[in-house]
Design a protein around this motif. Sequence first.
Motif, PDB file in Angstrom:
ATOM      1  N   VAL A  54       0.814  -1.219   0.000  1.00 17.60           N
ATOM      2  CA  VAL A  54       0.000   0.000   0.000  1.00 17.60           C
ATOM      3  C   VAL A  54       0.848   1.271   0.000  1.00 17.60           C
ATOM      4  O   VAL A  54       0.319   2.361  -0.152  1.00 17.60           O
ATOM      5  CB  VAL A  54      -0.980   0.023   1.195  1.00 17.60           C
ATOM      6  N   THR A  55       2.163   1.129   0.145  1.00 19.99           N
ATOM      7  CA  THR A  55       3.026   2.303   0.258  1.00 19.99           C
ATOM      8  C   THR A  55       3.731   2.661  -1.046  1.00 19.99           C
ATOM      9  O   THR A  55       4.626   3.498  -1.047  1.00 19.99           O
ATOM     10  CB  THR A  55       4.093   2.060   1.350  1.00 19.99           C
ATOM     11  N   ARG A  56       3.329   2.067  -2.148  1.00 22.19           N
ATOM     12  CA  ARG A  56       3.980   2.355  -3.431  1.00 22.19           C
ATOM     13  C   ARG A  56       3.820   3.815  -3.812  1.00 22.19           C
ATOM     14  O   ARG A  56       2.735   4.382  -3.738  1.00 22.19           O
ATOM     15  CB  ARG A  56       3.381   1.488  -4.529  1.00 22.19           C
ATOM     16  N   CYS A  57       4.912   4.409  -4.243  1.00 17.91           N
ATOM     17  CA  CYS A  57       4.892   5.819  -4.664  1.00 17.91           C
ATOM     18  C   CYS A  57       4.316   5.987  -6.065  1.00 17.91           C
ATOM     19  O   CYS A  57       3.899   7.080  -6.435  1.00 17.91           O
ATOM     20  CB  CYS A  57       6.297   6.395  -4.619  1.00 17.91           C
ATOM     21  N   VAL A  58       4.343   4.926  -6.857  1.00 13.47           N
ATOM     22  CA  VAL A  58       3.775   4.970  -8.204  1.00 13.47           C
ATOM     23  C   VAL A  58       2.864   3.772  -8.395  1.00 13.47           C
ATOM     24  O   VAL A  58       3.009   2.749  -7.733  1.00 13.47           O
ATOM     25  CB  VAL A  58       4.865   4.962  -9.312  1.00 13.47           C
ATOM     26  N   GLN A  59       1.921   3.935  -9.307  1.00  9.21           N
ATOM     27  CA  GLN A  59       1.044   2.842  -9.725  1.00  9.21           C
ATOM     28  C   GLN A  59       1.329   2.579 -11.199  1.00  9.21           C
ATOM     29  O   GLN A  59       1.586   3.503 -11.962  1.00  9.21           O
ATOM     30  CB  GLN A  59      -0.426   3.211  -9.523  1.00  9.21           C
ATOM     31  N   LEU A  60       1.299   1.322 -11.577  1.00  6.10           N
ATOM     32  CA  LEU A  60       1.586   0.924 -12.947  1.00  6.10           C
ATOM     33  C   LEU A  60       0.303   0.605 -13.689  1.00  6.10           C
ATOM     34  O   LEU A  60      -0.680   0.163 -13.087  1.00  6.10           O
ATOM     35  CB  LEU A  60       2.507  -0.298 -12.948  1.00  6.10           C
ATOM     36  N   TYR A  61       0.321   0.817 -15.010  1.00  4.81           N
ATOM     37  CA  TYR A  61      -0.853   0.541 -15.827  1.00  4.81           C
ATOM     38  C   TYR A  61      -0.444   0.441 -17.293  1.00  4.81           C
ATOM     39  O   TYR A  61       0.622   0.913 -17.693  1.00  4.81           O
ATOM     40  CB  TYR A  61      -1.914   1.641 -15.676  1.00  4.81           C
ATOM     41  N   CYS A  62      -1.287  -0.167 -18.100  1.00  2.26           N
ATOM     42  CA  CYS A  62      -1.144  -0.189 -19.559  1.00  2.26           C
ATOM     43  C   CYS A  62      -2.234   0.726 -20.096  1.00  2.26           C
ATOM     44  O   CYS A  62      -3.428   0.463 -19.893  1.00  2.26           O
ATOM     45  CB  CYS A  62      -1.312  -1.615 -20.097  1.00  2.26           C
ATOM     46  N   ALA A  63      -1.835   1.792 -20.743  1.00  2.00           N
ATOM     47  CA  ALA A  63      -2.814   2.774 -21.234  1.00  2.00           C
ATOM     48  C   ALA A  63      -3.797   2.139 -22.211  1.00  2.00           C
ATOM     49  O   ALA A  63      -5.001   2.413 -22.160  1.00  2.00           O
ATOM     50  CB  ALA A  63      -2.102   3.950 -21.882  1.00  2.00           C
ATOM     51  N   HIS A  64      -3.300   1.282 -23.094  1.00  2.00           N
ATOM     52  CA  HIS A  64      -4.192   0.660 -24.068  1.00  2.00           C
ATOM     53  C   HIS A  64      -5.241  -0.195 -23.364  1.00  2.00           C
ATOM     54  O   HIS A  64      -6.433  -0.110 -23.664  1.00  2.00           O
ATOM     55  CB  HIS A  64      -3.389  -0.179 -25.069  1.00  2.00           C
ATOM     56  N   CYS A  65      -4.816  -1.013 -22.421  1.00  2.00           N
ATOM     57  CA  CYS A  65      -5.763  -1.858 -21.678  1.00  2.00           C
ATOM     58  C   CYS A  65      -6.716  -1.034 -20.818  1.00  2.00           C
ATOM     59  O   CYS A  65      -7.882  -1.392 -20.658  1.00  2.00           O
ATOM     60  CB  CYS A  65      -5.011  -2.842 -20.778  1.00  2.00           C
ATOM     61  N   LEU A  66      -6.214   0.069 -20.272  1.00  2.00           N
ATOM     62  CA  LEU A  66      -7.052   0.925 -19.422  1.00  2.00           C
ATOM     63  C   LEU A  66      -8.195   1.536 -20.227  1.00  2.00           C
ATOM     64  O   LEU A  66      -9.360   1.458 -19.833  1.00  2.00           O
ATOM     65  CB  LEU A  66      -6.215   2.036 -18.789  1.00  2.00           C
ATOM     66  N   PHE A  67      -7.866   2.116 -21.371  1.00  2.00           N
ATOM     67  CA  PHE A  67      -8.865   2.856 -22.133  1.00  2.00           C
ATOM     68  C   PHE A  67      -9.674   2.003 -23.110  1.00  2.00           C
ATOM     69  O   PHE A  67     -10.754   2.398 -23.524  1.00  2.00           O
ATOM     70  CB  PHE A  67      -8.208   4.020 -22.875  1.00  2.00           C
TER      71      PHE A  67
ATOM     72  N   GLN B 202     -12.398  10.788 -12.819  1.00  2.00           N
ATOM     73  CA  GLN B 202     -11.259  11.681 -12.588  1.00  2.00           C
ATOM     74  C   GLN B 202      -9.938  10.955 -12.830  1.00  2.00           C
ATOM     75  O   GLN B 202      -8.993  11.548 -13.346  1.00  2.00           O
ATOM     76  CB  GLN B 202     -11.321  12.276 -11.188  1.00  2.00           C
ATOM     77  N   VAL B 203      -9.857   9.675 -12.482  1.00  2.00           N
ATOM     78  CA  VAL B 203      -8.648   8.888 -12.780  1.00  2.00           C
ATOM     79  C   VAL B 203      -8.407   8.879 -14.283  1.00  2.00           C
ATOM     80  O   VAL B 203      -7.287   9.104 -14.751  1.00  2.00           O
ATOM     81  CB  VAL B 203      -8.777   7.439 -12.242  1.00  2.00           C
ATOM     82  N   LEU B 204      -9.455   8.655 -15.052  1.00  2.00           N
ATOM     83  CA  LEU B 204      -9.312   8.620 -16.516  1.00  2.00           C
ATOM     84  C   LEU B 204      -8.841   9.961 -17.062  1.00  2.00           C
ATOM     85  O   LEU B 204      -8.010  10.004 -17.976  1.00  2.00           O
ATOM     86  CB  LEU B 204     -10.635   8.215 -17.166  1.00  2.00           C
ATOM     87  N   ARG B 205      -9.346  11.057 -16.508  1.00  2.00           N
ATOM     88  CA  ARG B 205      -8.897  12.385 -16.962  1.00  2.00           C
ATOM     89  C   ARG B 205      -7.418  12.604 -16.642  1.00  2.00           C
ATOM     90  O   ARG B 205      -6.663  13.094 -17.474  1.00  2.00           O
ATOM     91  CB  ARG B 205      -9.755  13.488 -16.336  1.00  2.00           C
ATOM     92  N   VAL B 206      -7.002  12.234 -15.434  1.00  2.65           N
ATOM     93  CA  VAL B 206      -5.612  12.433 -15.017  1.00  2.65           C
ATOM     94  C   VAL B 206      -4.670  11.576 -15.873  1.00  2.65           C
ATOM     95  O   VAL B 206      -3.652  12.064 -16.370  1.00  2.65           O
ATOM     96  CB  VAL B 206      -5.439  12.122 -13.506  1.00  2.65           C
ATOM     97  N   VAL B 207      -5.018  10.320 -16.057  1.00  4.21           N
ATOM     98  CA  VAL B 207      -4.174   9.432 -16.868  1.00  4.21           C
ATOM     99  C   VAL B 207      -4.197   9.875 -18.321  1.00  4.21           C
ATOM    100  O   VAL B 207      -3.165   9.865 -18.996  1.00  4.21           O
ATOM    101  CB  VAL B 207      -4.611   7.954 -16.723  1.00  4.21           C
TER     102      VAL B 207
END
Length: 175
Positions: free
Chosen positions: A95-108, A154-159
């Motif tokens: 829970v203390t990770r400074c960054v979160q990882l994601y795949c933009a293509h998979c996200l959107f 809001q997450v989608l707007r920020v990413v």
Amino acid sequence: MRQRCLLELPPWPVAPRPFPEEAMGSWLGRVAARYRMGVGELSDEYGLELNTKAARAGWLALPAVQEATLAHLARLARIDEGRLQEIQTPNDVPVTRCVQLYCAHCLFVNPIDVAAPRWKRAWLDTEIPTCEVHGTPLAAIPSSALRRCRNFDQVLRVVGRLEFERARDHRNDLH
């Protein structure tokens, strides 16, 4: 008395269905966005005991939800409790990770429902540096940027803004 009042709350008129690979926080963020409120407001309004402040990324990296809250959520959303159990955040997610990882293509681009982006549970695992679908390195976003988001819209707007800036910088580097 409070418990009785919570049980009397009617189910949500509309609740998006959780996707099998989705993170619990993502689903709750989508529910909150549907009602134009924050996940914290949703939690307060419906008496959900969610530990939204436990992770640096806030509700998106929500720790595992207690059984009573899971049952309450299932009743509100009119879905099987087992379906929500499947999207629980694994206990070993830091829970203390400074960054979160994601795949933009998979996200959107959600192949199950292109109109419903979602945050995958696998992205909460620090041991997975690449997208299991595309084989590309996962992108990183500061947890603090996600923590400020009230709901999944809001997450989608920020990413989206971050991805736009990365694409612009990449184009500038090519010239």
